[in-house]
Design a protein around this motif. Structure first.
Motif, short mmCIF file in Angstrom:
data_model
loop_
_atom_site.label_atom_id
_atom_site.label_comp_id
_atom_site.label_asym_id
_atom_site.label_seq_id
_atom_site.Cartn_x
_atom_site.Cartn_y
_atom_site.Cartn_z
N GLU A 1 -4.47 36.97 -11.43
CA GLU A 1 -5.35 36.86 -10.27
C GLU A 1 -5.86 35.44 -10.10
O GLU A 1 -6.09 34.98 -8.98
N LYS A 2 -6.02 34.72 -11.21
CA LYS A 2 -6.58 33.37 -11.11
C LYS A 2 -6.00 32.50 -12.22
O LYS A 2 -5.94 32.91 -13.38
N ASP B 1 -6.15 28.50 -13.80
CA ASP B 1 -6.84 27.20 -13.78
C ASP B 1 -6.13 26.26 -14.74
O ASP B 1 -5.31 26.68 -15.57
N GLN C 1 -7.42 33.61 -15.79
CA GLN C 1 -8.73 34.27 -15.77
C GLN C 1 -8.64 35.53 -14.91
O GLN C 1 -7.75 35.67 -14.07
N LYS D 1 -10.73 38.18 -12.18
CA LYS D 1 -11.40 37.85 -10.92
C LYS D 1 -12.84 37.41 -11.11
O LYS D 1 -13.42 36.75 -10.24
N GLY E 1 -13.68 35.38 -13.56
CA GLY E 1 -13.67 34.08 -14.23
C GLY E 1 -13.58 34.18 -15.73
O GLY E 1 -13.65 33.15 -16.42
#
Length: 729
Positions: A66-67, A69, A97, A99, A101
């Motif tokens: 979903e994420k 970085d 990460q 959703k 974080g």
């Protein structure tokens, strides 16, 4: 089973296998648990490149997080990194990460290194009449053979370590310069003699160079080998007295039309059989670019068979050559008209009027009446040609001036990429109808081409334009005569103190200090003056670089400026010393012992001191000159020393007259009080006066003062001699 696209989480899919009933299944993927990535990744210099990695679940299946970085010592945008220095390194961590974080997985450290593109494989090469070659064209065919005495270009294509085409040209070297000569930079090949010529192709230099040796074959010079006729048999009507044309082509041993000039080359055509059937060939047969034409005409009301013999003769290498071809002419008696035949129609016309266009730009329609055997009876009368855009409708009829004149259609007056319909009528009978297309092969306006030939730029004076002659080569491919110059460049710099980035095209840098900087050149603006009829882009023209040019800039302007200033100080010092010596000024107390090692400040201080001393000496000299001027003004010398000449001498009693008598040795008194003086006395005064005038021009103050004293003494002596009547000294 292997899936070539990622499956969506918790989505049902239908799986159909031939000859087996369909089954439904679902895929359930786990949460991201691991990140796989190569520990070392190479990216292309100055290009946005995605970091390569995979996100896996606990079962090793690839999932879409979903994420994502990134942690890095360099900027990463949308998963891509861009490094602008060759060898520059970045350290990257990929972090997945949820959703909210929360970190789910983190990769090992990835080392990303930038490399400048370099050729790693030579993929294609060929000889070409042009400077480029389309290796991907359907009709591409490699050519490695050329004729002796001709010039061709060796065109090469290579790929870099990123599997992309290399834009920099290689260098070339002929390994047998007796067979073929190859230009080292352009690749132009000149065939010198028949044989095989190995040619070495090189990208780069040193240990990193990529080389390949190929073999070119040089064959004999082209020479006439035969003639060909566009038709070896003609069927004519004895009523069609205009006849038909026959084209002759001279071919070389490579089956190409031979266009060269040959001593004594000529084409002749004569009737050798059936002279009563056809007219004698009276055309003046002229060879042009290897081709010639003549016309065969029947004799009115005669029929039968005739033969025309076509001969080509020339002298090659002091040997006479001769080629012969024959045309069989069948002249038939025309019957009654049974149909019509249209000639001259073209399915495609070209709108382009350029001199280099070999396509047809017009068609001339002719209509012939033919009998039942297809023999032409003669040109039809009462013919009419109509032209329509698209369909045959009154509203589509072409009325553009010049597009259709009588039976000639001119495509230059028509619209490109458009279909037109031709209708031919005899009286009101339609005898022909067909469509043709108008194209426009006018080439796109020629653009200047930029080639990077170096990557180092040195600047020693920031007030002057950058010298890019060893970095870029620019010009037109086809037009070698039009001079193209670089007007400016835009670039980004990695060291703003040495050179600030330039957003508007220019050739001067803004620098705060000496040093090195990498310049990433995006655009190059060029200018030129082309012929008014030339099909080229407007000047100035901006060249957008597909791949930025990476330049190494070295600025040593400060050192050069200091060196120039020191040279100026040395020159000023030497000039000051020379001026002092001329003015008899002693410079020992201000002298610099070793001028070459002296600093600018030392030289400037010494120069100032010496100049001040020279000024002081000049002031003293001027004062002495003014005093002498005063004394000289007191004396008016006689203009000559002839007998009985009168003279007035300043400083003698007012109104007195001095009479100079030649050869007199004593002064005597006349009744009116006039004094006499000897010639020797006058000469003494004149000598002192002349010496004073000469001293006045001297640059030595002491000499001027001495002259002043002697003149004062001479004036005094002369005056006393007059007053006392005694003989002058």
């Amino acid at each position: 089973m292997e899936f070539y696209e990622a499956l969506e989480n918790k989505v049902a899919y239908n799986l159909e296998i031939k000859e087996i009933e369909a089954k439904e299944f679902s895929i359930k993927l786990g949460a991201p648990a691991k990140i796989e990535a190569k520990a070392e990744q190479i990216v292309k210099l100055n290009k946005d490149t995605a970091i390569e990695y995979k996100v896996l679940d606990v079962n090793g299946a690839e999932v879409k997080p979903e994420k994502v970085d990134f942690e890095s010592n360099k900027t990463i945008t949308d998963g891509k990194i861009k490094l602008s220095k060759d060898g520059e390194t970045a350290f990257v961590y990929v972090i997945v990460q949820d959703k909210d974080g929360k970190e789910l997985a983190k990769s090992e450290r990835i080392t990303v290194k930038a490399e400048a593109a370099k050729a790693v494989e030579i993929t294609n090469y060929t000889l070409s009449d042009e400077e480029t070659a389309d290796f991907e064209a359907d009709n591409y065919k490699q050519v490695l053979t050329m004729q002796k005495g001709s010039d061709m270009n060796l065109v090469v294509e290579a790929k870099d370590q990123f599997d992309e085409k290399v834009t920099v040209k290689p260098s070339f070297e002929s390994l047998d310069k007796t067979v073929a000569l190859v230009d080292r930079t352009s690749g132009k090949v000149t065939g010198l003699k028949e044989g095989k010529a190995p040619v070495k192709i090189t990208y780069g230099t040193g240990d990193a160079a990529l080389t390949k040796t190929i073999e070119l074959t040089i064959v004999a010079d082209a020479a006439p080998a035969k003639i060909e006729l566009d038709k070896n048999e003609l069927n004519l009507s004895n009523k069609l007295l205009d006849g038909e044309k026959v084209e002759v082509a001279v071919k070389d041993q490579y089956d190409n039309v031979f266009k060269g000039a040959i001593e004594g080359a000529k084409v002749e055509a004569k009737v050798v059989e059936g002279k009563e059937i056809i007219e004698p060939i009276v055309d003046s047969i002229t060879l042009k670019d290897g081709k010639a034409t003549f016309t065969v005409k029947p004799v009115a009301e005669k029929s039968g068979k005739a033969i025309v013999e076509v001969t080509y003769t020339a002298k090659v290498n002091d040997k006479d050559i001769k080629f012969v071809e024959k045309v069989t002419v069948n002249v038939e008696k025309a019957g009654e008209v049974s149909d019509y035949k249209v000639e001259g129609f073209e399915s495609e016309l070209d709108k382009y009027e350029g001199k280099d266009n070999k396509n047809k730009t017009s068609m001339d329609i002719k209509v012939f009446a033919i009998d039942e055997n297809g023999v032409k009876v003669g040109e039809a009368t009462g013919t009419k040609v109509e032209l329509y855009k698209d369909e045959v409708k009154d509203e589509n009829k072409v009325t553009t001036e010049g597009a259709l004149k009588d039976a000639k259609i001119d495509a230059t007056k028509l619209e490109k990429d458009t279909e037109y319909t031709v209708v031919v009528k005899v009286e009101t009978l339609t005898v022909f109808k067909d469509t043709f297309k108008v194209v426009d092969t006018k080439p796109a306006a020629a653009k200047p081409v930029l080639e990077q030939i170096g990557n180092e730029v040195k600047v020693s004076d920031t007030s002057k334009n950058l010298d890019l002659s060893k970095v870029f080569k620019v010009g037109f491919k086809e037009d070698k005569e039009t001079e193209v110059t670089i007007k400016g460049i835009t670039f980004k710099s990695d060291n703003a103190e040495v050179a600030k980035s330039l957003a508007e095209a220019g050739l001067r840098i803004t620098s705060e200090k000496d040093g090195e900087a990498t310049l990433v050149v995006d655009t190059v603006v060029v200018e030129f003056t082309a012929d008014k009829d030339a099909n080229v882009v407007a000047s100035p023209y901006t060249i957008e670089l597909e791949e930025p040019a990476i330049l190494k800039l070295t600025v040593d302007a400060k050192a050069k400026a200091e060196e120039a200033a020191l040279e100026e100080a040395k020159t000023a010092y030497n000039e000051a010393v020379a001026a002092a010596e001329k003015a008899n000024v002693n410079v020992k107390e201000h002298e610099v012992e070793d001028v070459e090692k002296a600093t600018k400040a030392e030289l400037e201080a010494a120069t100032t001191a010496i100049n001040d001393a020279v000024k002081e000496a000049a002031q003293k000299l001027e004062g002495a000159k003014q005093e002498l001027e005063t004394e000289i003004a007191k004396v008016t010398l006689p203009t000559s020393i002839e007998a009985e000449q009168k003279v007035k001498v300043t400083g003698v009693e007012s109104g007195s007259e001095i009479i100079i008598k030649a050869n007199e040795t004593e002064v005597s008194t006349i009744d009116n009080g006039t004094k006499f003086v000897t010639v020797e006395t006058v000469e003494a005064l004149k000598t002192a006066y002349d010496a004073a005038v000469a001293a006045k021009e001297e640059t030595d103050a002491e000499k001027v003062t001495e002259a002043k004293t002697k003149l004062e003494t001479a004036i005094k002596t002369f005056g006393e001699a007059i007053k006392t009547g005694t003989q002058g000294a």
